[in-house]
Write a protein that holds these residues in place. Structure first.
Motif, short mmCIF file in Angstrom:
data_model
loop_
_atom_site.label_atom_id
_atom_site.label_comp_id
_atom_site.label_asym_id
_atom_site.label_seq_id
_atom_site.Cartn_x
_atom_site.Cartn_y
_atom_site.Cartn_z
N GLU A 132 0.82 -1.22 0.00
CA GLU A 132 0.00 0.00 0.00
C GLU A 132 0.85 1.26 0.00
O GLU A 132 0.37 2.33 -0.39
CB GLU A 132 -0.92 -0.01 1.22
CG GLU A 132 -1.99 -1.10 1.17
CD GLU A 132 -2.74 -1.25 2.48
OE1 GLU A 132 -2.40 -0.50 3.44
OE2 GLU A 132 -3.64 -2.10 2.56
N SER A 188 1.51 3.91 -9.42
CA SER A 188 0.32 3.08 -9.63
C SER A 188 0.62 1.84 -10.47
O SER A 188 0.03 0.78 -10.26
CB SER A 188 -0.79 3.89 -10.29
OG SER A 188 -0.39 4.34 -11.58
N TRP A 189 1.58 1.95 -11.42
CA TRP A 189 1.90 0.81 -12.26
C TRP A 189 2.57 -0.30 -11.43
O TRP A 189 2.18 -1.47 -11.52
CB TRP A 189 2.83 1.24 -13.40
CG TRP A 189 2.20 2.17 -14.37
CD1 TRP A 189 2.46 3.50 -14.52
CD2 TRP A 189 1.17 1.85 -15.31
NE1 TRP A 189 1.66 4.04 -15.50
CE2 TRP A 189 0.86 3.05 -16.01
CE3 TRP A 189 0.49 0.70 -15.64
CZ2 TRP A 189 -0.08 3.11 -17.01
CZ3 TRP A 189 -0.48 0.75 -16.65
CH2 TRP A 189 -0.75 1.94 -17.32
N ARG A 202 2.46 -0.63 -8.15
CA ARG A 202 1.55 -1.14 -7.13
C ARG A 202 0.56 -2.14 -7.73
O ARG A 202 0.33 -3.23 -7.17
CB ARG A 202 0.79 -0.01 -6.44
CG ARG A 202 -0.05 -0.51 -5.25
CD ARG A 202 -0.79 0.61 -4.55
NE ARG A 202 -1.80 1.21 -5.41
CZ ARG A 202 -1.70 2.41 -5.98
NH1 ARG A 202 -0.63 3.16 -5.76
NH2 ARG A 202 -2.65 2.87 -6.76
N GLN A 203 0.00 -1.82 -8.90
CA GLN A 203 -0.92 -2.74 -9.54
C GLN A 203 -0.22 -4.04 -9.96
O GLN A 203 -0.81 -5.13 -9.90
CB GLN A 203 -1.54 -2.08 -10.78
CG GLN A 203 -2.52 -0.97 -10.46
CD GLN A 203 -3.07 -0.34 -11.74
OE1 GLN A 203 -4.04 -0.83 -12.32
NE2 GLN A 203 -2.43 0.73 -12.18
N GLY A 204 1.04 -3.92 -10.37
CA GLY A 204 1.79 -5.11 -10.75
C GLY A 204 1.99 -6.04 -9.58
O GLY A 204 1.85 -7.27 -9.70
N GLU A 262 0.09 -6.07 -6.82
CA GLU A 262 -1.24 -6.52 -6.40
C GLU A 262 -1.78 -7.65 -7.26
O GLU A 262 -2.63 -8.42 -6.82
CB GLU A 262 -2.22 -5.34 -6.43
CG GLU A 262 -1.97 -4.31 -5.31
CD GLU A 262 -2.88 -3.10 -5.43
OE1 GLU A 262 -3.47 -2.91 -6.55
OE2 GLU A 262 -2.99 -2.33 -4.46
N TYR A 263 -1.30 -7.75 -8.51
CA TYR A 263 -1.74 -8.82 -9.41
C TYR A 263 -1.59 -10.18 -8.74
O TYR A 263 -2.44 -11.06 -8.90
CB TYR A 263 -0.91 -8.75 -10.69
CG TYR A 263 -1.25 -9.81 -11.72
CD1 TYR A 263 -2.31 -9.63 -12.62
CD2 TYR A 263 -0.51 -10.99 -11.80
CE1 TYR A 263 -2.62 -10.59 -13.57
CE2 TYR A 263 -0.81 -11.96 -12.74
CZ TYR A 263 -1.86 -11.76 -13.62
OH TYR A 263 -2.16 -12.73 -14.56
N LYS A 301 -4.78 -10.14 -5.64
CA LYS A 301 -5.84 -10.69 -6.49
C LYS A 301 -5.74 -12.19 -6.77
O LYS A 301 -6.75 -12.81 -7.11
CB LYS A 301 -5.85 -9.94 -7.83
CG LYS A 301 -6.15 -8.45 -7.69
CD LYS A 301 -6.11 -7.75 -9.04
CE LYS A 301 -6.42 -6.26 -8.90
NZ LYS A 301 -6.37 -5.56 -10.21
N SER A 340 -0.83 -7.78 -18.09
CA SER A 340 -2.24 -7.60 -17.69
C SER A 340 -2.60 -6.14 -17.52
O SER A 340 -3.78 -5.81 -17.32
CB SER A 340 -2.50 -8.34 -16.36
OG SER A 340 -1.92 -7.64 -15.26
N LEU A 341 -1.61 -5.25 -17.62
CA LEU A 341 -1.82 -3.81 -17.41
C LEU A 341 -1.42 -3.06 -18.68
O LEU A 341 -0.26 -2.62 -18.81
CB LEU A 341 -1.00 -3.32 -16.22
CG LEU A 341 -1.33 -3.98 -14.86
CD1 LEU A 341 -0.26 -3.64 -13.83
CD2 LEU A 341 -2.70 -3.52 -14.37
N PHE A 345 1.66 -0.24 -19.51
CA PHE A 345 2.70 -0.26 -18.48
C PHE A 345 3.99 0.29 -19.08
O PHE A 345 4.49 -0.21 -20.09
CB PHE A 345 2.92 -1.70 -18.00
CG PHE A 345 3.61 -1.80 -16.66
CD1 PHE A 345 4.97 -1.47 -16.52
CD2 PHE A 345 2.92 -2.21 -15.53
CE1 PHE A 345 5.61 -1.57 -15.30
CE2 PHE A 345 3.55 -2.32 -14.31
CZ PHE A 345 4.90 -1.99 -14.18
#
Length: 317
Positions: A119, A124-125, A127-129, A131-132, A136, A233-234, A237
């Motif tokens: 967190e 954002s890229w 962090r989302q990577g 979190e994948y 998730k 998946s993003l 990126f």
């Protein structure tokens, strides 16, 4: 049950252990013998069957739970069991939980602490990577929580991968605070993901052995492939960010002879290598000292290339 950690030189024992591995060999005189690794949740013990054709040695296989009878000796500074009798144990004669080494820390608490670092990643890229997998992917999360960080050497117990990863991230937290040149987002994302390939390199307990992927590819390359999957998946990126993230993971062993395809070229890659090496070596020492409760010299250790001994200074001096 008599746990491996409680064995002492001179003991004669009869108890059940997991036969982690079994290898047949020959002495210099051509006499056959079997070399075993016996395991319970407290450790691993080297076992020797000098007369495998004896009537006291009944049929058993690798990964069987076996009752062993024999003498505990000291060989080159390590305990060894000279086995005289073996029989395959039957269900009800053992509790499988006694044979799976586990972390002594709270797994859920450690995982929540790791998510706290996720967190903190502001990019954002990245962090989302992260979190994948870590937010998730439920199958990955279950595997990551229960996996070891190694077959042997350090953190080779259930929960060890999580414990090691969190320790590395905490060391990186200090380094990022002490050295402003470090990009905290890149360092955290890399530290959290540096060993994700071990979820595929090593099999689950009780085996905890190298898979075909582990033997052929290794956790560093597997980890980069997994990061590539998250990146794909993003859409959109950034390529430069992706390459820097992957470089840190590729270079985290620091040297080519230690398995890294590239040596660190970024400050964050160097910091990750230092944090990873620090935790691995200090945990290895911790496990060595725990297994050998002695203030005497422990003998030459090939990993550290030194004769080791616990510190003699106590807290009240």
């Amino acid at each position: 049950m008599l746990y491996i950690k409680d064995l002492r030189e001179g003991d004669t024992i009869r108890t059940v252990y997991l036969c982690k591995s079994k290898r047949s060999a020959e002495t210099r005189n051509g006499k056959p013998y079997d070399n075993l690794f016996l395991q319970d949740k407290t450790g691993v013990l080297d076992g020797k069957v000098w007369d495998p054709n004896s009537q006291g040695i009944t049929e058993y296989e690798e990964k069987d739970f076996i009752e062993v009878f024999g003498d505990v000796i000291n060989y080159n500074g390590n305990l060894q069991l000279n086995i005289k009798q073996i029989r395959k144990a039957q269900e009800g004669e053992y509790n499988p939980a006694d044979y799976m080494p586990t972390t002594d820390k709270n797994v859920e608490r450690m995982y929540q602490a790791l998510l706290g670092f996720v967190e903190q990643i502001k990019n954002s890229w990245l962090r989302q990577g992260v979190e994948y997998y870590f937010v998730k992917d439920e199958a990955f999360i279950r595997s990551f929580k229960s996996h070891s960080a190694a077959k042997t050497v350090h953190h080779s117990f259930s929960g060890g991968l999580l414990e090691h990863t969190l320790s590395v991230v905490k060391l990186c937290e200090y380094l990022a605070s002490a050295y402003p040149i470090l990009n905290r987002d890149l360092l955290y994302a890399s530290a959290i993901c540096h060993d994700i390939g071990k979820t595929k390199e090593l099999s689950n307990f009780p085996d905890n052995d190298y898979t075909d992927d582990g033997q052929l590819i290794g956790h560093i390359v597997i980890g980069v492939e997994m990061i590539n999957e998250a990146i794909r998946s993003l859409p959109g990126f950034p390529v430069k960010t992706a390459n820097e993230w992957k470089h840190c993971v590729i270079a985290h062993h620091g040297e080519l002879e230690f398995g890294s395809p590239k040596k660190p070229a970024l400050a964050e890659a160097l910091a990750l290598n230092l944090a990873d090496n620090t935790d691995a070596k200090l945990e290895t020492l911790t496990e060595i000292f725990r297994a050998k409760d002695s203030k005497d010299w422990l003998g030459y250790n090939r990993l550290f290339e030194s004769n080791l001994r616990k510190t003699s200074v106590t807290s009240d001096e």
